[in-house]
Write a protein that holds these residues in place. Structure first.
Motif, mmCIF file in Angstrom:
data_model
loop_
_atom_site.group_PDB
_atom_site.id
_atom_site.type_symbol
_atom_site.label_atom_id
_atom_site.label_comp_id
_atom_site.label_asym_id
_atom_site.label_seq_id
_atom_site.Cartn_x
_atom_site.Cartn_y
_atom_site.Cartn_z
ATOM 1 N N ALA A 65 0.819 -1.212 0.000
ATOM 2 C CA ALA A 65 0.000 0.000 0.000
ATOM 3 C C ALA A 65 0.856 1.267 0.000
ATOM 4 C CB ALA A 65 -0.946 -0.011 1.203
ATOM 5 N N THR A 66 1.951 1.220 0.756
ATOM 6 C CA THR A 66 2.845 2.387 0.796
ATOM 7 C C THR A 66 3.474 2.627 -0.569
ATOM 8 O OG1 THR A 66 3.340 1.986 3.123
ATOM 9 C CG2 THR A 66 4.871 3.386 1.903
ATOM 10 N N GLY A 67 3.904 1.545 -1.217
ATOM 11 C CA GLY A 67 4.486 1.670 -2.542
ATOM 12 C C GLY A 67 3.498 2.196 -3.564
ATOM 13 N N GLU A 68 2.248 1.717 -3.482
ATOM 14 C CA GLU A 68 1.209 2.203 -4.398
ATOM 15 C C GLU A 68 1.018 3.706 -4.237
ATOM 16 O OE1 GLU A 68 -0.518 0.856 -6.735
ATOM 17 O OE2 GLU A 68 -0.604 -1.319 -6.435
ATOM 18 N N THR A 69 0.984 4.151 -2.986
ATOM 19 C CA THR A 69 0.814 5.584 -2.731
ATOM 20 C C THR A 69 1.988 6.379 -3.289
ATOM 21 O OG1 THR A 69 -0.453 5.127 -0.722
ATOM 22 C CG2 THR A 69 0.543 7.320 -0.915
ATOM 23 N N PHE A 70 3.209 5.852 -3.075
ATOM 24 C CA PHE A 70 4.389 6.558 -3.572
ATOM 25 C C PHE A 70 4.348 6.683 -5.099
ATOM 26 C CE2 PHE A 70 8.715 6.246 -5.343
ATOM 27 C CZ PHE A 70 9.220 7.458 -4.899
ATOM 28 N N VAL A 71 4.026 5.600 -5.782
ATOM 29 C CA VAL A 71 4.009 5.644 -7.249
ATOM 30 C C VAL A 71 2.935 6.610 -7.739
ATOM 31 C CG1 VAL A 71 3.568 4.294 -9.339
ATOM 32 C CG2 VAL A 71 5.026 3.368 -7.536
ATOM 33 N N ARG A 72 1.792 6.660 -7.058
ATOM 34 C CA ARG A 72 0.750 7.618 -7.458
ATOM 35 C C ARG A 72 1.250 9.044 -7.335
ATOM 36 N NH1 ARG A 72 -2.943 4.204 -4.801
ATOM 37 N NH2 ARG A 72 -2.888 5.539 -2.940
ATOM 38 N N THR A 73 2.027 9.315 -6.265
ATOM 39 C CA THR A 73 2.520 10.687 -6.076
ATOM 40 C C THR A 73 3.493 11.105 -7.172
ATOM 41 O OG1 THR A 73 4.396 10.041 -4.668
ATOM 42 C CG2 THR A 73 2.278 10.464 -3.576
ATOM 43 N N LEU A 74 4.078 10.133 -7.863
ATOM 44 C CA LEU A 74 5.004 10.478 -8.952
ATOM 45 C C LEU A 74 4.276 11.078 -10.147
ATOM 46 C CD1 LEU A 74 7.337 7.320 -8.954
ATOM 47 C CD2 LEU A 74 7.797 9.566 -7.962
ATOM 48 N N ALA A 75 2.959 10.833 -10.249
ATOM 49 C CA ALA A 75 2.160 11.362 -11.366
ATOM 50 C C ALA A 75 2.866 11.092 -12.696
ATOM 51 C CB ALA A 75 1.898 12.850 -11.172
ATOM 52 N N LEU A 76 3.169 9.833 -12.917
ATOM 53 C CA LEU A 76 3.909 9.458 -14.120
ATOM 54 C C LEU A 76 3.123 9.826 -15.374
ATOM 55 C CD1 LEU A 76 5.100 5.960 -12.881
ATOM 56 C CD2 LEU A 76 6.539 7.979 -13.214
ATOM 57 N N PRO A 77 3.808 10.369 -16.371
ATOM 58 C CA PRO A 77 3.100 10.776 -17.591
ATOM 59 C C PRO A 77 2.708 9.562 -18.435
ATOM 60 C CG PRO A 77 5.460 11.098 -17.842
ATOM 61 C CD PRO A 77 5.251 10.666 -16.421
ATOM 62 N N LYS A 78 1.809 9.770 -19.355
ATOM 63 C CA LYS A 78 1.387 8.714 -20.271
ATOM 64 C C LYS A 78 2.511 8.419 -21.259
ATOM 65 C CE LYS A 78 -2.117 7.807 -23.829
ATOM 66 N NZ LYS A 78 -2.277 6.383 -23.501
ATOM 67 N N ASP A 79 2.693 7.144 -21.563
ATOM 68 C CA ASP A 79 3.652 6.701 -22.586
ATOM 69 C C ASP A 79 5.070 7.231 -22.332
ATOM 70 O OD1 ASP A 79 1.695 5.265 -23.866
ATOM 71 O OD2 ASP A 79 1.267 6.816 -25.349
ATOM 72 N N PHE A 80 5.548 7.060 -21.106
ATOM 73 C CA PHE A 80 6.900 7.515 -20.818
ATOM 74 C C PHE A 80 7.926 6.452 -21.204
ATOM 75 C CE2 PHE A 80 5.623 5.432 -16.870
ATOM 76 C CZ PHE A 80 6.763 4.726 -16.474
ATOM 77 N N VAL A 81 9.117 6.922 -21.494
ATOM 78 C CA VAL A 81 10.271 6.068 -21.763
ATOM 79 C C VAL A 81 11.061 5.954 -20.469
ATOM 80 C CG1 VAL A 81 12.440 5.865 -23.049
ATOM 81 C CG2 VAL A 81 10.370 6.673 -24.202
ATOM 82 N N LEU A 82 11.520 4.737 -20.172
ATOM 83 C CA LEU A 82 12.227 4.497 -18.915
ATOM 84 C C LEU A 82 13.635 3.995 -19.173
ATOM 85 C CD1 LEU A 82 12.229 4.050 -15.757
ATOM 86 C CD2 LEU A 82 11.427 1.716 -16.240
ATOM 87 N N TYR A 83 14.585 4.584 -18.463
ATOM 88 C CA TYR A 83 15.904 3.966 -18.282
ATOM 89 C C TYR A 83 16.016 3.628 -16.806
ATOM 90 C CZ TYR A 83 20.694 3.188 -17.147
ATOM 91 O OH TYR A 83 21.833 2.612 -16.638
ATOM 92 N N ALA A 84 16.369 2.385 -16.482
ATOM 93 C CA ALA A 84 16.528 1.969 -15.092
ATOM 94 C C ALA A 84 17.855 1.252 -14.934
ATOM 95 C CB ALA A 84 15.369 1.067 -14.653
ATOM 96 N N GLY A 85 18.657 1.733 -14.038
ATOM 97 C CA GLY A 85 19.990 1.187 -13.807
ATOM 98 C C GLY A 85 20.876 2.297 -13.277
#
Length: 364
Positions: A171-191
């Motif tokens: 639940a905490t993680g879900e709340t955190f990700v919502r607060t990021l307000a991620l845009p539609k169709d974003f490109v991700l680099y992770a590393g």
């Protein structure tokens, strides 16, 4: 053949997760599921033989040999590229996992001190290892080009990727990700943001797309590393110029993988990988992925991800633009990626590692 208890290198067990730390924990879990008994050596606080306040290097050189002498285990597996004890402990077989030779092949990506430590300690470790496990054929080939004398003691055991299946947000993680307000169709680099990961090429592609009138949101998830200052400075400048770039820094595993699930595209144009786990993780999670065509990435990703040259910013921009405009093609790549990733399991890695243990013990 009865292997008995295994002395297992846990030196990264309690540390912030890196690729080798993840390998350590996932392989340990898979070995135990296969019935192996592990005795953990060198974790900071946990395991049967914690090192306490000692550094990892100091423990391996000064105390580990003594701890091994007092153990019933007949085999010690070092997991960190080069970290076997400098001397043979009587009655113990040695197995070493080599993930990559980046400090030797891409000298500018590590400090001079670490490069010397890596080269000297790796050379000694290879002299006394009974079996060497390489995580890819690419790593094996680079190793044998420099140390051909270990050819008959070297095996390839690919990493697994099915660990991502268990990582879900609470639940905490879900709340955190919502607060990021991620845009539609974003490109991700992770590393990590170090030099060899080639994040600069992703930024080059963003600039080319903007010059075409195409504004693409980019999310960066990863920790700072050696040489990351130039990328971080450039990101700050581009954000001031109006680019939608969101540097999130290091994230916990559940958040890290949720970002992968939600991204329209995952990009990973690294200049050198010993295995290249992040793109395979994204593929396992069903996200279309673009990689570079060098290092181990062609071996790991196969034909399930579009590939561009590590200097081809225009090619990367074109691939991003095309796939963002073509949801059906993205779905096709995502499905190919899932099928490719299915072959990489930690059970398979554990089975092959156990076979390497048996071979090492036969030769003692």
């Amino acid at each position: 053949m009865s292997i008995g208890p295994i002395a297992f290198d846990a030196s990264l067990w309690d540390e912030p997760t890196t690729g080798i730390g993840l390998y350590t924990r996932c392989l340990a879990s898979a070995l135990e599921e296969q019935g192996a008994s592990l005795e953990r050596f060198g974790a900071r606080l946990s395991g049967e033989h914690p090192r306490g306040h000692m550094g990892r290097t100091g423990y391996t050189l000064a105390r580990l040999p003594r701890d091994l002498r007092g153990s019933e285990a007949r085999l010690f597996h070092a997991l960190g590229n080069f970290n076997l004890p400098l001397t043979r402990v009587p009655g113990k077989a040695y197995v070493l996992t080599v993930h990559d030779l980046i400090p030797l092949t891409m000298r500018e990506t590590v400090s001079t001190a670490f490069r010397w430590q890596f080269r000297l300690w790796l050379t000694r470790s290879l002299m006394i290892a009974d079996r060497v496990v390489c995580v890819s054929a690419h790593t094996r080939d680079e190793l044998l080009a420099r140390f051909p004398e270990v050819a008959d003691r070297t095996v390839v055991v690919h990493n697994g990727v099915d660990h991502v299946d268990a990582e879900r947000l609470d639940a905490t993680g879900e709340t955190f990700v919502r607060t990021l307000a991620l845009p539609k169709d974003f490109v991700l680099y992770a590393g990590s943001l170090d030099v060899r990961k080639n994040v600069g090429l992703v930024l080059d592609a963003m600039e080319r797309l903007r010059a075409r009138g195409r504004s693409v949101p980019l999310v960066l998830s990863g920790q700072s590393w050696f040489g990351s200052g130039a990328v971080e400075t450039r990101v700050g400048r581009m954000r001031a110029e109006g680019f939608d770039i969101r540097p999130l820094g290091y994230q916990s595993a559940p958040v890290f993988y949720e970002l992968m699930r939600r991204a329209a595209l995952f990009v990973f144009p690294s200049r050198g990988e010993g295995f290249g786990l992040p793109p395979l993780e994204a593929m396992r999670l069903g996200t279309a992925t673009i990689v570079s065509n060098v290092g181990s990435l062609p071996e790991v990703c196969g034909d399930a991800a579009p590939a561009v040259g590590p200097d081809d910013a225009e090619g990367l921009a074109t691939a991003i633009d095309r796939l963002l405009r073509a949801p059906e093609e993205r779905r096709q790549w995502a499905e190919k990626g899932r099928r490719q990733a299915e072959a990489f399991t930690w059970k398979r890695a554990a089975d092959q590692t156990l076979a390497a243990y048996e071979a090492a013990l036969r030769e003692r």
